[in-house]
Design a protein around this motif. Structure first.
Motif, PDB file in Angstrom:
ATOM      1  N   GLY A   1     -10.472  -0.599  -9.328  1.00  0.00           N
ATOM      2  CA  GLY A   1     -10.312   0.070 -10.616  1.00  0.00           C
ATOM      3  C   GLY A   1     -10.147  -0.890 -11.772  1.00  0.00           C
ATOM      4  O   GLY A   1     -10.530  -0.593 -12.905  1.00  0.00           O
ATOM      5  N   HIS A   2      -9.586  -2.061 -11.490  1.00  0.00           N
ATOM      6  CA  HIS A   2      -9.385  -3.085 -12.509  1.00  0.00           C
ATOM      7  C   HIS A   2      -9.138  -4.399 -11.796  1.00  0.00           C
ATOM      8  O   HIS A   2      -8.592  -4.424 -10.690  1.00  0.00           O
ATOM      9  N   LEU A   3      -9.519  -5.488 -12.423  1.00  0.00           N
ATOM     10  CA  LEU A   3      -9.193  -6.833 -11.936  1.00  0.00           C
ATOM     11  C   LEU A   3      -8.404  -7.564 -13.010  1.00  0.00           C
ATOM     12  O   LEU A   3      -8.883  -7.692 -14.142  1.00  0.00           O
ATOM     13  N   SER A   4      -7.212  -7.985 -12.671  1.00  0.00           N
ATOM     14  CA  SER A   4      -6.465  -8.865 -13.564  1.00  0.00           C
ATOM     15  C   SER A   4      -6.762 -10.282 -13.101  1.00  0.00           C
ATOM     16  O   SER A   4      -6.630 -10.603 -11.920  1.00  0.00           O
TER      17      SER A   4
ATOM     18  N   SER B 174       0.843  -1.190   0.000  1.00  0.00           N
ATOM     19  CA  SER B 174       0.000   0.000   0.000  1.00  0.00           C
ATOM     20  C   SER B 174       0.879   1.240   0.000  1.00  0.00           C
ATOM     21  O   SER B 174       1.869   1.307   0.732  1.00  0.00           O
ATOM     22  N   PHE B 175       0.491   2.187  -0.829  1.00  0.00           N
ATOM     23  CA  PHE B 175       1.160   3.482  -0.849  1.00  0.00           C
ATOM     24  C   PHE B 175       0.206   4.505  -0.260  1.00  0.00           C
ATOM     25  O   PHE B 175      -0.896   4.695  -0.781  1.00  0.00           O
ATOM     26  N   THR B 176       0.624   5.162   0.813  1.00  0.00           N
ATOM     27  CA  THR B 176      -0.147   6.251   1.403  1.00  0.00           C
ATOM     28  C   THR B 176       0.296   7.525   0.701  1.00  0.00           C
ATOM     29  O   THR B 176       1.483   7.868   0.701  1.00  0.00           O
ATOM     30  N   LEU B 177      -0.665   8.204   0.114  1.00  0.00           N
ATOM     31  CA  LEU B 177      -0.376   9.393  -0.688  1.00  0.00           C
ATOM     32  C   LEU B 177      -0.785  10.654   0.068  1.00  0.00           C
ATOM     33  O   LEU B 177      -1.643  10.597   0.953  1.00  0.00           O
ATOM     34  N   PRO B 178      -0.187  11.796  -0.256  1.00  0.00           N
ATOM     35  CA  PRO B 178      -0.519  13.033   0.448  1.00  0.00           C
ATOM     36  C   PRO B 178      -2.021  13.345   0.384  1.00  0.00           C
ATOM     37  O   PRO B 178      -2.712  12.966  -0.565  1.00  0.00           O
ATOM     38  N   ALA B 179      -2.508  14.057   1.389  1.00  0.00           N
ATOM     39  CA  ALA B 179      -3.934  14.402   1.481  1.00  0.00           C
ATOM     40  C   ALA B 179      -4.408  15.186   0.259  1.00  0.00           C
ATOM     41  O   ALA B 179      -5.558  15.054  -0.149  1.00  0.00           O
ATOM     42  N   ASP B 180      -3.532  15.986  -0.336  1.00  0.00           N
ATOM     43  CA  ASP B 180      -3.929  16.786  -1.496  1.00  0.00           C
ATOM     44  C   ASP B 180      -3.512  16.141  -2.826  1.00  0.00           C
ATOM     45  O   ASP B 180      -3.549  16.782  -3.873  1.00  0.00           O
ATOM     46  N   TYR B 181      -3.144  14.874  -2.791  1.00  0.00           N
ATOM     47  CA  TYR B 181      -2.707  14.166  -3.997  1.00  0.00           C
ATOM     48  C   TYR B 181      -3.858  14.070  -4.993  1.00  0.00           C
ATOM     49  O   TYR B 181      -4.998  13.778  -4.617  1.00  0.00           O
ATOM     50  N   ASP B 182      -3.568  14.286  -6.247  1.00  0.00           N
ATOM     51  CA  ASP B 182      -4.573  14.181  -7.312  1.00  0.00           C
ATOM     52  C   ASP B 182      -4.791  12.701  -7.615  1.00  0.00           C
ATOM     53  O   ASP B 182      -4.016  12.081  -8.348  1.00  0.00           O
ATOM     54  N   MET B 183      -5.854  12.126  -7.045  1.00  0.00           N
ATOM     55  CA  MET B 183      -6.105  10.700  -7.192  1.00  0.00           C
ATOM     56  C   MET B 183      -6.484  10.303  -8.618  1.00  0.00           C
ATOM     57  O   MET B 183      -6.482   9.119  -8.941  1.00  0.00           O
ATOM     58  N   SER B 184      -6.759  11.269  -9.469  1.00  0.00           N
ATOM     59  CA  SER B 184      -7.014  10.917 -10.870  1.00  0.00           C
ATOM     60  C   SER B 184      -5.741  10.339 -11.507  1.00  0.00           C
ATOM     61  O   SER B 184      -5.818   9.591 -12.483  1.00  0.00           O
ATOM     62  N   ILE B 185      -4.577  10.664 -10.945  1.00  0.00           N
ATOM     63  CA  ILE B 185      -3.315  10.084 -11.421  1.00  0.00           C
ATOM     64  C   ILE B 185      -3.326   8.575 -11.177  1.00  0.00           C
ATOM     65  O   ILE B 185      -2.928   7.789 -12.045  1.00  0.00           O
ATOM     66  N   ILE B 186      -3.809   8.170 -10.010  1.00  0.00           N
ATOM     67  CA  ILE B 186      -3.907   6.737  -9.684  1.00  0.00           C
ATOM     68  C   ILE B 186      -4.956   6.076 -10.568  1.00  0.00           C
ATOM     69  O   ILE B 186      -4.737   4.980 -11.101  1.00  0.00           O
ATOM     70  N   ASP B 187      -6.097   6.727 -10.746  1.00  0.00           N
ATOM     71  CA  ASP B 187      -7.145   6.174 -11.611  1.00  0.00           C
ATOM     72  C   ASP B 187      -6.604   5.937 -13.021  1.00  0.00           C
ATOM     73  O   ASP B 187      -6.859   4.889 -13.629  1.00  0.00           O
ATOM     74  N   ARG B 188      -5.849   6.881 -13.535  1.00  0.00           N
ATOM     75  CA  ARG B 188      -5.269   6.772 -14.879  1.00  0.00           C
ATOM     76  C   ARG B 188      -4.228   5.647 -14.915  1.00  0.00           C
ATOM     77  O   ARG B 188      -4.184   4.856 -15.860  1.00  0.00           O
ATOM     78  N   ARG B 189      -3.405   5.563 -13.883  1.00  0.00           N
ATOM     79  CA  ARG B 189      -2.389   4.512 -13.805  1.00  0.00           C
ATOM     80  C   ARG B 189      -3.059   3.137 -13.825  1.00  0.00           C
ATOM     81  O   ARG B 189      -2.626   2.229 -14.542  1.00  0.00           O
ATOM     82  N   ILE B 190      -4.121   2.971 -13.036  1.00  0.00           N
ATOM     83  CA  ILE B 190      -4.839   1.700 -12.998  1.00  0.00           C
ATOM     84  C   ILE B 190      -5.420   1.382 -14.375  1.00  0.00           C
ATOM     85  O   ILE B 190      -5.309   0.258 -14.871  1.00  0.00           O
ATOM     86  N   ARG B 191      -6.043   2.368 -14.998  1.00  0.00           N
ATOM     87  CA  ARG B 191      -6.645   2.158 -16.315  1.00  0.00           C
ATOM     88  C   ARG B 191      -5.588   1.756 -17.345  1.00  0.00           C
ATOM     89  O   ARG B 191      -5.791   0.841 -18.149  1.00  0.00           O
ATOM     90  N   ASP B 192      -4.437   2.429 -17.321  1.00  0.00           N
ATOM     91  CA  ASP B 192      -3.404   2.182 -18.322  1.00  0.00           C
ATOM     92  C   ASP B 192      -2.570   0.930 -18.040  1.00  0.00           C
ATOM     93  O   ASP B 192      -2.207   0.194 -18.960  1.00  0.00           O
ATOM     94  N   LYS B 193      -2.248   0.697 -16.788  1.00  0.00           N
ATOM     95  CA  LYS B 193      -1.342  -0.403 -16.431  1.00  0.00           C
ATOM     96  C   LYS B 193      -2.071  -1.679 -16.021  1.00  0.00           C
ATOM     97  O   LYS B 193      -1.488  -2.754 -16.031  1.00  0.00           O
ATOM     98  N   GLY B 194      -3.331  -1.561 -15.626  1.00  0.00           N
ATOM     99  CA  GLY B 194      -4.080  -2.716 -15.142  1.00  0.00           C
ATOM    100  C   GLY B 194      -4.038  -3.926 -16.055  1.00  0.00           C
ATOM    101  O   GLY B 194      -3.725  -5.037 -15.614  1.00  0.00           O
ATOM    102  N   PRO B 195      -4.315  -3.763 -17.330  1.00  0.00           N
ATOM    103  CA  PRO B 195      -4.340  -4.930 -18.220  1.00  0.00           C
ATOM    104  C   PRO B 195      -2.991  -5.635 -18.385  1.00  0.00           C
ATOM    105  O   PRO B 195      -2.943  -6.759 -18.881  1.00  0.00           O
ATOM    106  N   LEU B 196      -1.891  -4.998 -17.975  1.00  0.00           N
ATOM    107  CA  LEU B 196      -0.574  -5.609 -18.149  1.00  0.00           C
ATOM    108  C   LEU B 196      -0.424  -6.912 -17.365  1.00  0.00           C
ATOM    109  O   LEU B 196       0.387  -7.764 -17.743  1.00  0.00           O
ATOM    110  N   LEU B 197      -1.171  -7.099 -16.287  1.00  0.00           N
ATOM    111  CA  LEU B 197      -1.061  -8.325 -15.507  1.00  0.00           C
ATOM    112  C   LEU B 197      -2.168  -9.331 -15.814  1.00  0.00           C
ATOM    113  O   LEU B 197      -2.203 -10.404 -15.212  1.00  0.00           O
TER     114      LEU B 197
END
Length: 185
Positions: A178-181, A7-30
């Motif tokens: 966000g994604h299930l491999s 688990s990565f704990t991210l700053p309170a003001d972190y733009d979580m859309s970055i994580i959403d995008r990462r999951i969308r883009d990288k999720g299918p790789l596994l």
């Protein structure tokens, strides 16, 4: 089988859309990764579902420990660690894991980490946790349910995937999926 989560704990003001995008883009790789039962790409936003933090916290069910080792030694994990730091990877020996045919419909996850009392009757605890896991699937409440233990810190994990988020306790960590491999048939 083995369960694994970091688990990565991210700053309170972190733009979580970055994580959403990462999951969308990288999720299918596994998708179809060798020895993978499933990987749930999980995130939680601070104050959503009672979460105290912004989190990126994938959870894995490995059919064989070699799968976990192969993933942790892979360029994919090296890239992740380069972006977010080298996480503490928690693992649990599986007592029971049940996965429904409808697992792909999962939108939420819950995870409880429970401490065991010294000299607790492990066989009784395993039997009770395994029965709960089987019941969650048999009744159609959960789409996947996993229970296991870690004998270094004497903790147990209860992890479930859901269509709809059930009522949760204050100590339960809830996530969005966000994604299930999944394993290839």
């Amino acid at each position: 089988m083995i369960a694994m989560q970091y688990s990565f704990t991210l700053p309170a003001d972190y733009d979580m859309s970055i994580i959403d995008r990462r999951i969308r883009d990288k999720g299918p790789l596994l998708d179809g990764f060798p020895n993978l039962g499933f990987k749930a790409y999980l995130s939680a936003r601070k104050e959503e579902f009672g979460s105290r933090d912004n989190l990126y916290a994938p959870f894995y069910l490995w059919r064989k420990p070699e799968g976990a080792s192969d993933f942790l030694c892979s360029p994919t994990f090296q890239t992740l660690a380069g972006a977010f730091g080298w996480p503490q990877v928690r693992t649990w020996i599986i007592w029971q894991a049940e996965v429904s045919a409808d697992i792909a419909a999962a939108r939420f996850a819950t995870r409880d980490i429970l401490h065991m009392q010294p000299y607790a009757p492990l066989a009784d605890i395993r039997r009770a946790d395994s029965a709960q896991t089987e019941t969650e699937i048999a009744t159609g409440e959960a789409l996947a349910s996993v229970c296991g233990f870690e004998p270094t810190t004497w903790t147990r994990v209860r992890f479930s995937l859901w269509r709809e988020l059930p009522e949760i306790g204050a100590e339960t960590q809830a996530y969005r999926v966000g994604h299930l491999s999944l394993a290839r048939p």
